[in-house]
Design an enzyme around this catalytic site. Structure first.
Site, short mmCIF file in Angstrom:
data_model
loop_
_atom_site.label_atom_id
_atom_site.label_comp_id
_atom_site.label_asym_id
_atom_site.label_seq_id
_atom_site.Cartn_x
_atom_site.Cartn_y
_atom_site.Cartn_z
N LYS A 163 -1.77 4.68 24.26
CA LYS A 163 -3.57 3.72 23.37
C LYS A 163 -4.55 3.81 24.59
O LYS A 163 -4.29 3.54 25.83
CB LYS A 163 -2.82 2.65 22.11
CG LYS A 163 -4.36 2.65 21.64
CD LYS A 163 -4.00 1.38 20.21
CE LYS A 163 -5.00 1.52 19.68
NZ LYS A 163 -4.88 1.03 18.17
N GLU A 206 -0.60 -4.65 3.02
CA GLU A 206 -0.67 -5.87 1.72
C GLU A 206 -0.75 -6.41 0.44
O GLU A 206 -0.33 -7.45 -0.28
CB GLU A 206 -2.89 -4.99 1.80
CG GLU A 206 -3.94 -4.92 2.71
CD GLU A 206 -3.67 -4.15 3.28
OE1 GLU A 206 -2.68 -3.19 3.48
OE2 GLU A 206 -4.02 -3.75 5.02
N ARG A 258 -5.93 -2.70 -2.19
CA ARG A 258 -4.79 -1.82 -1.80
C ARG A 258 -3.68 -3.28 -3.21
O ARG A 258 -2.44 -3.08 -3.86
CB ARG A 258 -3.73 -2.51 -0.48
CG ARG A 258 -4.57 -1.22 0.09
CD ARG A 258 -3.11 0.11 -0.21
NE ARG A 258 -3.74 0.87 0.28
CZ ARG A 258 -3.18 1.47 1.44
NH1 ARG A 258 -3.05 0.83 2.99
NH2 ARG A 258 -4.24 3.10 2.10
#
Ligand SMILES: Cc1ncc(C[n+]2csc(CCOP(=O)(O)OP(=O)(O)O)c2C)c(N)n1
Length: 663
Positions: free
Chosen positions: A298, A383, A411
């Site tokens: 990353k 979530e 969600r």
């Protein structure tokens, strides 16, 4: 550039004039380039991403890590016939640059410009409009099933991060994909990071799996050495190759993905363009589902981002944030106020714990984690689990505070309903990024929470107008024997010392009240302070506008509200959410029931996708900025006969999202 550039990028600037990118009008152009040209192209793409994100803000580290992967995908597959589905979509910048949008890339995340996420309206190469995590396996599989049923050709490739893979939704997709057995190509982009470090057992599992990359590198070295042995080298090499296949087969039997019904290839160095091209060229001919496990870094290519990918995950634009209405240089963001209030609550009450779904830093839960690591749970991008888990924590006697962005809480609507609200469990939800969010666009706006949650039984819905109210509500909510939502924007808070009225469930407080005022503004959240600024400005020209800070969207003490509204000839409601199902609509309905005949206007957002722009631009377009509020009350005062015709500057434009309920 200077703020970000390492030496490598300074060098790149030198050959910027001979841009390869200028020769790329679409993915087909990649097929004419040599491997070394593709490598150079990767550097140019990186530079373009860095320059643009530095100016406009956006997702940096994830995009830098996916450059070679994107180039290799577009080199081998034929988009859009072959459909590439980006999970979350925050890593699609190189894809945008290579699919004919390089010249518009400077408009990224600007009003009317390119989206920071895939958008079908923008390009035939964008397969789905995304922004929320972990949908790619499911939607790619659905697309593949449709193509299969309709006998259409084309491969479907889902590109999913290791963070996104931890979500239950991804697991549901994997399970179904294994069951259907269609030739889905799942590229697992494993950089060991979500926004923070990836968490959970799946993540640990992937790390173990990736450890074998050392084995592969070692093997490649042995191959090279053996081939150098005179005469018998090639014979030994052929023998080793056969042995390697056997080793590989044993290894892959143990594989989780194989258990799900996928072939597994990897781990592969995700920055080696030839290795990626080689593997993709092979798997494109498979007729079974396959996982290509790619290991990337990353922030690749930018030292600072490689060293601290979390800070470089998402960046704001180069210009400083514009403070919200009524703020001073001493104002603090709501997020920071929440983080401090949570710490104080945790200090007072050992039962208080925090829960985040992979957004520890963004929500401020990380501050609790720094102080008491065992009292802060990062459950990953999950979530639904976060909410049901919090229900368990509350049932077990703790006081969980669950911090989730408003848009991602969508969600978990059913878990809020069944597991928390119906059960009347004392969970406090902190919905950050509520209201107009800005540059991330349609998928990230936090404008639906009021409509979604205000009708749920037992659930208190509160919107602090400022830092004082947020801190006060933290204390208040943790004394309640029921669940509560507290929603606040990504903005700075106004903290006037004047607003210290104690909280009372279902009731608000007057912020401006003068004898003889004929118009009342009922405002929810920080918009109450915008209304105060307008009221103070108009008072100078002799017009009295009262302002009531509603505080609660639910419950609302109707009798109290109806009584305080009764004296006014005109009432305006303001909310930073969709009007349909919002507080204004409820108050309008209450007036109709109680035969209150005041002229009534409800301000909020229309139910249309709310496109990217700055938060200020969005509030202004909905007539929710100070100018818009002044305009609506002046119009009303004029129609009620309380004001002179308003100045030209204010009469130029009526906000498009306004509804009149004058009776
Ligand atoms: C449902 C949902 N929750 C949270 C987020 C916020 N978010 C955006 S990217 C991201 C991390 C994704 O990690 P990964 O898939 O590994 O991609 P990477 O950024 O590491 O490339 C998170 C948590 C989101 N987009 N959607």
């Amino acid at each position: 550039m200077a703020a970000y550039a390492g030496n490598r990028f300074q060098e790149m600037i030198q050959y910027k004039d001979m841009s390869l990118l200028d020769r790329i009008s679409g993915p087909a152009d990649l097929r004419d380039l040599s491997i070394s040209e593709l490598r150079r192209l990767a550097e140019e793409v990186r530079l373009r991403i860095i320059e643009t994100v530095q100016r406009n803000g956006g997702h940096l580290a994830s995009n830098l890590g996916a450059v070679e992967l994107t180039i290799a995908l577009h080199r081998v597959f034929e988009s859009p016939t072959d459909a590439i589905v980006w999970d979350v979509g925050h890593q699609c910048y190189a894809h945008k640059i290579l699919t004919g949008r390089a010249s518009r890339f400077g408009t990224l995340r600007k009003k009317g410009g390119l989206s920071g996420f895939p958008k079908r309206q923008e390009s035939e190469h964008d397969t789905f409009d995304t922004g929320h995590s972990s949908t790619a396996i499911s939607s790619a599989l659905g697309l593949l099933a449709a193509r299969d049923r309709l006998s259409q050709g084309g491969r479907v490739i889902a590109v999913v991060g290791d963070g996104a893979l931890t979500s239950g939704l991804s697991m549901e997709g994997l399970s179904n994909a294994g069951q259907l057995g269609l030739p889905l190509i799942l590229v697992l982009n494993d950089n060991r990071m979500s926004i923070s470090h990836s968490v959970g057992s799946i993540s640990r599992y992937l790390s173990k799996l990736s450890a074998s990359i050392r084995y592969q590198t070692f093997r490649a070295r042995i191959d090279a050495l053996v081939l150098k042995i005179p005469r018998i080298g090639t014979t030994i090499y052929a023998f080793i190759k056969r042995a390697k296949r056997a080793v590989k087969a044993i290894f892959f039997k143990e594989n989780l993905f194989a258990d799900y019904g996928f072939e597994y290839v990897g781990p592969i160095d995700g920055h080696s363009i030839p290795a990626l091209i080689d593997v993709f060229s092979h798997v494109r001919h498979l007729n079974r589902p396959v996982v290509v496990h790619v290991v990337t870094k990353k922030g690749k290519g930018l030292e600072k981002a490689e060293d601290d990918p979390e800070s470089f995950h998402g960046l704001g634009p180069a210009c400083p944030d514009i403070p919200g209405p009524g703020t001073s240089s001493h104002s603090e963001s709501f997020t920071s106020v929440f983080a401090n209030a949570l710490l104080s609550a945790a200090e007072r009450d050992p039962r208080v714990v925090g829960v985040t779904a992979a957004m520890g830093t963004g929500t401020g839960i990380s501050k609790l984690a720094d102080r008491w690591p065992h009292r802060a749970y990062d459950v990953g991008i999950a979530e639904q689990h976060a909410v049901a888990f919090a229900a368990g924590l509350a049932q077990g006697g703790l006081r969980p505070v669950v911090a989730i962005y408003s848009t991602f809480m969508q969600r978990a609507v059913d878990q809020v309903f069944q597991d928390v609200a119906l059960a009347k469990l004392p969970v406090l939800f902190a919905l950050d990024r509520a209201g107009a969010v800005g540059e991330d666009g349609e998928t990230h706006q936090g404008i639906y929470d009021l409509a979604l949650f205000k009708a749920m039984p037992n659930l208190v819905v509160f919107a602090p107008a400022d830092a004082n109210e947020l801190a006060a509500f933290m204390k208040f909510a943790l004394t309640l024997d029921q669940p509560a939502i507290m929603r606040y924007p990504k903005a700075f808070s106004a903290c006037p010392a004047t607003d210290t009225a104690p909280l009372e469930l279902g009731k608000g407080t007057f912020l401006r009240k003068s004898p003889g005022a004929s118009i009342l503004v009922l405002a929810l959240g920080p918009l109450a302070h915008s209304a105060v600024s307008v009221s103070d400005a108009l008072r100078k020209s002799g017009l009295k506008i009262d302002v009531y800070n509603l505080r609660f969207a639910a419950p609302v003490d109707e009798a109290h509200l109806a009584a305080l509204c009764a004296p006014y000839g005109g009432i305006v409601t303001l909310e930073d959410g969709v009007r349909s199902g919002g507080v204004g609509e409820s108050i309008g309905a209450m007036f109709a029931r109680r035969d209150n005949r005041a002229t009534f206007i409800a301000r909020g957002f229309d139910v249309i996708p709310l496109a990217q722009a700055t938060r200020e631009e969005l509030l202004s377009a909905a007539g929710l900025d100070e100018k818009g509020i002044a305009r609506v009350v002046l119009d009303m005062a004029q129609s009620l006969g309380f004001a002179e015709p308003r100045p030209q500057a204010l009469s130029s434009r009526r906000a498009p999202l306004e509804v009149q309920h004058g009776r």
